[in-house]
Write a protein that holds these residues in place. Structure first.
Motif, mmCIF file in Angstrom:
data_model
loop_
_atom_site.group_PDB
_atom_site.id
_atom_site.type_symbol
_atom_site.label_atom_id
_atom_site.label_comp_id
_atom_site.label_asym_id
_atom_site.label_seq_id
_atom_site.Cartn_x
_atom_site.Cartn_y
_atom_site.Cartn_z
ATOM 1 N N LEU A 238 -35.845 40.686 37.303
ATOM 2 C CA LEU A 238 -36.764 39.566 37.456
ATOM 3 C C LEU A 238 -37.402 39.210 36.122
ATOM 4 C CD1 LEU A 238 -38.188 37.561 39.356
ATOM 5 C CD2 LEU A 238 -39.979 39.298 39.681
ATOM 6 N N LEU A 239 -37.781 40.237 35.344
ATOM 7 C CA LEU A 239 -38.358 39.995 34.025
ATOM 8 C C LEU A 239 -37.353 39.321 33.101
ATOM 9 C CD1 LEU A 239 -40.522 40.347 31.816
ATOM 10 C CD2 LEU A 239 -39.603 42.650 31.421
ATOM 11 N N LEU A 240 -36.130 39.802 33.086
ATOM 12 C CA LEU A 240 -35.105 39.208 32.212
ATOM 13 C C LEU A 240 -34.813 37.766 32.603
ATOM 14 C CD1 LEU A 240 -32.654 42.245 31.889
ATOM 15 C CD2 LEU A 240 -34.387 41.464 30.266
ATOM 16 N N LEU A 241 -34.826 37.471 33.892
ATOM 17 C CA LEU A 241 -34.643 36.096 34.347
ATOM 18 C C LEU A 241 -35.794 35.216 33.864
ATOM 19 C CD1 LEU A 241 -33.096 34.037 36.143
ATOM 20 C CD2 LEU A 241 -34.551 34.777 38.036
ATOM 21 N N THR A 242 -37.004 35.757 33.920
ATOM 22 C CA THR A 242 -38.180 34.998 33.492
ATOM 23 C C THR A 242 -38.176 34.771 31.985
ATOM 24 O OG1 THR A 242 -39.434 35.954 35.329
ATOM 25 C CG2 THR A 242 -40.707 34.922 33.571
ATOM 26 N N ILE A 301 -38.548 30.025 47.224
ATOM 27 C CA ILE A 301 -39.308 29.107 46.373
ATOM 28 C C ILE A 301 -38.974 29.345 44.899
ATOM 29 C CG2 ILE A 301 -41.633 28.463 45.606
ATOM 30 C CD1 ILE A 301 -42.610 29.145 48.426
ATOM 31 N N LEU A 302 -38.892 30.621 44.489
ATOM 32 C CA LEU A 302 -38.587 30.940 43.093
ATOM 33 C C LEU A 302 -37.206 30.420 42.707
ATOM 34 C CD1 LEU A 302 -39.962 32.656 40.745
ATOM 35 C CD2 LEU A 302 -38.233 34.365 41.285
ATOM 36 N N LEU A 303 -36.240 30.564 43.594
ATOM 37 C CA LEU A 303 -34.877 30.103 43.314
ATOM 38 C C LEU A 303 -34.840 28.592 43.112
ATOM 39 C CD1 LEU A 303 -31.841 30.716 43.130
ATOM 40 C CD2 LEU A 303 -31.719 30.469 45.617
ATOM 41 N N VAL A 304 -35.483 27.851 44.004
ATOM 42 C CA VAL A 304 -35.505 26.389 43.891
ATOM 43 C C VAL A 304 -36.241 25.959 42.623
ATOM 44 C CG1 VAL A 304 -36.367 24.267 44.942
ATOM 45 C CG2 VAL A 304 -35.324 26.032 46.378
ATOM 46 N N LEU A 305 -37.366 26.610 42.342
ATOM 47 C CA LEU A 305 -38.135 26.275 41.137
ATOM 48 C C LEU A 305 -37.327 26.538 39.874
ATOM 49 C CD1 LEU A 305 -41.644 27.719 42.089
ATOM 50 C CD2 LEU A 305 -41.055 25.306 41.811
ATOM 51 N N GLY A 306 -36.533 27.618 39.899
ATOM 52 C CA GLY A 306 -35.709 27.917 38.743
ATOM 53 C C GLY A 306 -34.690 26.821 38.466
ATOM 54 N N ILE A 307 -34.055 26.346 39.505
ATOM 55 C CA ILE A 307 -33.071 25.266 39.337
ATOM 56 C C ILE A 307 -33.739 23.996 38.810
ATOM 57 C CG2 ILE A 307 -31.453 23.761 40.560
ATOM 58 C CD1 ILE A 307 -30.973 26.131 42.506
ATOM 59 N N ILE A 402 -29.628 30.874 36.466
ATOM 60 C CA ILE A 402 -30.281 31.081 37.762
ATOM 61 C C ILE A 402 -29.229 31.198 38.863
ATOM 62 C CG2 ILE A 402 -30.603 28.670 38.464
ATOM 63 C CD1 ILE A 402 -33.346 31.249 38.717
ATOM 64 N N GLY A 403 -28.111 30.497 38.710
ATOM 65 C CA GLY A 403 -27.033 30.633 39.682
ATOM 66 C C GLY A 403 -26.386 32.010 39.617
ATOM 67 N N CYS A 404 -26.170 32.512 38.398
ATOM 68 C CA CYS A 404 -25.569 33.834 38.220
ATOM 69 C C CYS A 404 -26.488 34.946 38.708
ATOM 70 C CB CYS A 404 -25.226 34.062 36.750
ATOM 71 S SG CYS A 404 -23.901 33.000 36.118
ATOM 72 N N SER A 405 -27.808 34.705 38.682
ATOM 73 C CA SER A 405 -28.751 35.740 39.099
ATOM 74 C C SER A 405 -28.583 36.090 40.582
ATOM 75 C CB SER A 405 -30.191 35.279 38.840
ATOM 76 O OG SER A 405 -30.588 34.251 39.749
ATOM 77 N N VAL A 409 -28.096 42.249 43.200
ATOM 78 C CA VAL A 409 -28.407 42.624 44.583
ATOM 79 C C VAL A 409 -29.897 42.494 44.888
ATOM 80 C CG1 VAL A 409 -28.381 44.514 46.262
ATOM 81 C CG2 VAL A 409 -26.418 44.151 44.749
ATOM 82 N N THR A 410 -30.739 43.050 44.021
ATOM 83 C CA THR A 410 -32.177 43.031 44.304
ATOM 84 C C THR A 410 -32.744 41.611 44.292
ATOM 85 O OG1 THR A 410 -32.583 43.488 41.950
ATOM 86 C CG2 THR A 410 -32.596 45.363 43.464
ATOM 87 N N LEU A 411 -32.260 40.772 43.370
ATOM 88 C CA LEU A 411 -32.720 39.387 43.329
ATOM 89 C C LEU A 411 -32.207 38.599 44.529
ATOM 90 C CD1 LEU A 411 -32.428 38.442 39.537
ATOM 91 C CD2 LEU A 411 -34.484 38.996 40.840
ATOM 92 N N ARG A 412 -30.969 38.855 44.908
ATOM 93 C CA ARG A 412 -30.410 38.149 46.063
ATOM 94 C C ARG A 412 -31.198 38.461 47.331
ATOM 95 N NH1 ARG A 412 -25.502 39.578 45.501
ATOM 96 N NH2 ARG A 412 -25.361 41.266 47.021
ATOM 97 N N LYS A 413 -31.577 39.724 47.508
ATOM 98 C CA LYS A 413 -32.366 40.116 48.682
ATOM 99 C C LYS A 413 -33.738 39.451 48.640
ATOM 100 C CE LYS A 413 -33.246 44.134 51.593
ATOM 101 N NZ LYS A 413 -32.347 43.643 52.640
#
Length: 422
Positions: A238-242, A301-307, A402-405, A409-413
């Motif tokens: 999550l940190l690396l994505l941010t 919400i986080l996924l949509v905001l990322g896109i 964000i699509g690759c994230s 597994v943990t992010l997908r859940k």
């Protein structure tokens, strides 16, 4: 009468939903202090960026100054976190507000006496960045101790209005000054705002400090926050994505002066209006987030905001005029600020208070360091490649990221169920 009572109940329920954490007196004081600091900070960014652009006529120097203001978050963050866990966080905050007050006062005096040089601005930006490197973890580690646990996401979202929403308030306060008195009045106003914020910090009654193991070395204590994050199955990705989000979508400050002047045909006022639009969108976004009372949909919400965070800079880049650019900038502010506030809320709900300052400083190190580097690169390339190109390419890359994230597994859940895995 029944209609009036229903309206009152409706207003009261909305207030409880969106402003619940402000019932805490200490949090109100921190919120007001942060509002003053945020307004002063964004006013400084706009005035300082335009001052340097006017002096040198180059985005490269704007990039260097922005880099100087942000890079201390990379070098000082580990020590800042240790300070926030070792000492009373209220005292730490008070000291930082005093530093920021004198920094802006010195900058105003240099401009007023016509003794300003770009090298002076760079040095002062380093000082300003150093105080910010301490302020951010001090404030974020103090906040969870001022509210109930069920109020935490609401408090973080409201506090985010002081970070992102002041992108509107800060430039709005200085817009008349930039046009009439120039940047001198802006720097003086920033000093006043920091003084008012420091007074509010003094009103906080809660004692808050972390835990430092005196049997361990300074280095071991410093690395504890880093070790915690990098060994956490959910927080690490999550940190690396941010970090990718901040580097690729939020490192635009050094691009706005040249975008305003060369593409949109606006002067310093255009730069100010763009920053205000970002702030207005951010304010709307984080206020909306403050009304979320259940965590099950946080991941979606986080996924949509990322896109949307990746798409919005592309909209700014292709805007044909100032009006559409302002709309795109508002969308950028809304999506990016809400993404960051939601990230902060998730992290704060997981980490233990004993190392909260050090974990916050690790976040600050990653986020500030990436934004400092990318602002520097953007500033260096803007004059040759143009700001639109440097908005479009990173935006597209982040949408791919964000699509690759979703493969993690943990992010997908988290995206699917809002569940954070230890």
């Amino acid at each position: 009468m029944t209609i009036v009572l229903n309206v009152r109940q409706r207003i009261r329920s909305v207030g409880v939903k969106y402003l619940d954490s402000l019932t805490s007196r200490d949090f109100r004081s921190l919120w007001l202090a942060s509002m003053c600091a945020g307004s002063a900070h964004w006013a400084l960014i706009v005035a300082r960026g335009w001052l340097v652009f006017e002096m040198e006529g180059s985005s490269a120097w704007v990039g260097w100054v922005t880099f100087a203001a942000m890079i201390p978050r990379f070098f000082l963050s580990p020590f800042a976190g240790l300070i926030c866990d070792r000492f009373n966080r209220k005292i730490v905050l008070t000291t930082v507000f005093a530093m920021s007050f004198f920094h802006n006062l010195v900058l105003a005096m240099l401009v007023l006496l016509s003794d300003i040089q770009v090298s002076y601005v760079v040095v002062l930006a380093l000082i300003d960045g150093s105080s910010r490197a301490i302020l951010i973890p001090a404030s974020s580690s103090l906040l969870p101790n001022l509210v109930r646990k069920d109020q935490l996401l609401n408090a973080i979202a409201l506090n985010a209005t002081t970070v992102h929403g002041t992108r509107l308030l800060g430039p709005l306060l200085i817009a008349p000054l930039v046009v009439t008195t120039g940047v001198t009045g802006t720097f003086l106003l920033s000093s006043v705002l920091y003084a008012l914020g420091g007074v509010q910090v003094l009103f906080i009654r809660t004692h808050s400090a972390g835990v430092i193991d005196i049997k361990r070395s300074v280095l071991q204590n410093l690395l504890e926050g880093l070790s915690y994050l990098y060994h956490h199955r959910f927080l690490r990705p999550l940190l690396l994505l941010t970090v990718a989000h901040c580097a690729l979508t939020m490192s635009f400050e050094s691009l706005l002066p040249v975008l305003s002047l060369k593409k949109l045909g606006a002067e310093g006022g255009g730069f100010t209006y763009l920053m205000m639009a970002v702030g207005a969108g951010a304010l709307i976004g984080v206020i909306g987030l403050s009304g979320i009372q259940h965590g099950s949909n946080r991941g979606q919400i986080l996924l949509v905001l990322g896109i949307l965070s990746g798409v919005a800079p592309i909209g700014l880049a292709i805007s044909p005029n100032l009006y559409t650019a302002l709309a795109a900038a508002a969308v950028m502010g809304a999506t990016q600020s809400t993404f960051m506030a939601l990230f902060a809320g998730v992290v704060q709900s997981i980490i233990p208070d004993a190392i909260r300052g050090r974990v916050a400083s690790v976040n600050n190190l990653h986020i500030g360091g990436s934004m400092a580097l990318f602002n520097l690169v953007n500033g260096r390339l803007a004059d040759s490649l143009g700001a639109p190109v440097l908005l479009v390419i990173p935006g597209v890359i982040f949408v791919v990221v964000i699509g690759c994230s979703y493969a993690v597994v943990t992010l997908r859940k988290f995206y699917r169920e809002g569940i954070t895995i230890e």
